[in-house]
Design a protein around this motif. Structure first.
Motif, PDB file in Angstrom:
ATOM      1  N   GLU A  26      37.022  -2.447   8.923  1.00  0.00           N
ATOM      2  CA  GLU A  26      36.639  -3.865   8.911  1.00  0.00           C
ATOM      3  C   GLU A  26      35.165  -4.039   8.589  1.00  0.00           C
ATOM      4  O   GLU A  26      34.770  -4.994   7.940  1.00  0.00           O
ATOM      5  CB  GLU A  26      37.020  -4.528  10.242  1.00  0.00           C
ATOM      6  N   LYS A  27      34.355  -3.100   9.008  1.00  0.00           N
ATOM      7  CA  LYS A  27      32.920  -3.140   8.719  1.00  0.00           C
ATOM      8  C   LYS A  27      32.639  -2.856   7.249  1.00  0.00           C
ATOM      9  O   LYS A  27      31.574  -3.165   6.737  1.00  0.00           O
ATOM     10  CB  LYS A  27      32.209  -2.101   9.597  1.00  0.00           C
ATOM     11  N   HIS A  28      33.629  -2.240   6.565  1.00  0.00           N
ATOM     12  CA  HIS A  28      33.439  -1.852   5.163  1.00  0.00           C
ATOM     13  C   HIS A  28      34.350  -2.612   4.208  1.00  0.00           C
ATOM     14  O   HIS A  28      34.820  -2.062   3.215  1.00  0.00           O
ATOM     15  CB  HIS A  28      33.582  -0.330   5.029  1.00  0.00           C
ATOM     16  N   GLY A  29      34.575  -3.874   4.527  1.00  0.00           N
ATOM     17  CA  GLY A  29      35.221  -4.773   3.571  1.00  0.00           C
ATOM     18  C   GLY A  29      36.737  -4.749   3.522  1.00  0.00           C
ATOM     19  O   GLY A  29      37.336  -5.309   2.611  1.00  0.00           O
ATOM     20  N   PHE A  30      37.361  -4.115   4.491  1.00  0.00           N
ATOM     21  CA  PHE A  30      38.823  -4.112   4.559  1.00  0.00           C
ATOM     22  C   PHE A  30      39.306  -5.155   5.563  1.00  0.00           C
ATOM     23  O   PHE A  30      38.605  -5.464   6.530  1.00  0.00           O
ATOM     24  CB  PHE A  30      39.343  -2.768   5.080  1.00  0.00           C
ATOM     25  N   VAL A  31      40.524  -5.654   5.356  1.00  0.00           N
ATOM     26  CA  VAL A  31      41.249  -6.253   6.471  1.00  0.00           C
ATOM     27  C   VAL A  31      42.178  -5.131   6.929  1.00  0.00           C
ATOM     28  O   VAL A  31      42.802  -4.454   6.092  1.00  0.00           O
ATOM     29  CB  VAL A  31      42.026  -7.539   6.073  1.00  0.00           C
TER      30      VAL A  31
END
Length: 108
Positions: free
Chosen positions: A17-22
């Motif tokens: 989540e911190k790296h642009g994923f859901v």
């Protein structure tokens, strides 16, 4: 063992989540048996992570699901640490290619 696995799930989801994923933890219901633990989406691409502790082994059903999902173009991995997730994500060079979003159909 389950407790350690859950801790690891949470760490992995937090990193994703911190790296642009859901990223979502897949429900462990009887109907979903064998599905990978974590579903993640970024840039229109679908990733599945089966999380194991250092001694954990894949069940036959887990193998079948990973193979099936991979055949449909999902990026599937068995991981035992956050570090492995980071390495795997980094190994895909096309991650910043553009993608198309689509309208939601049938939602009033």
């Amino acid at each position: 063992a389950m407790k350690n696995e859950t801790k690891l799930h949470n760490k992995i989801i937090a990193w994703l989540e911190k790296h642009g994923f859901v990223a979502v933890k897949m429900p462990g219901t009887v109907f979903m048996r064998g599905l990978p633990d974590i579903l993640a989406i970024r840039n229109g691409r679908v990733w599945f992570f089966e999380v194991k502790t250092s001694k954990g082994k894949l069940s036959l059903l887990q193998k079948v699901w990973l193979e099936k999902l991979a055949k449909f173009g999902a990026r599937c991995s068995v991981v035992r640490s956050v570090e492995e997730v980071i390495e795997i994500v980094a190994s895909f060079a096309d991650e910043h290619a553009s993608f198309e979003t689509h309208p939601i159909r049938g939602m009033e």
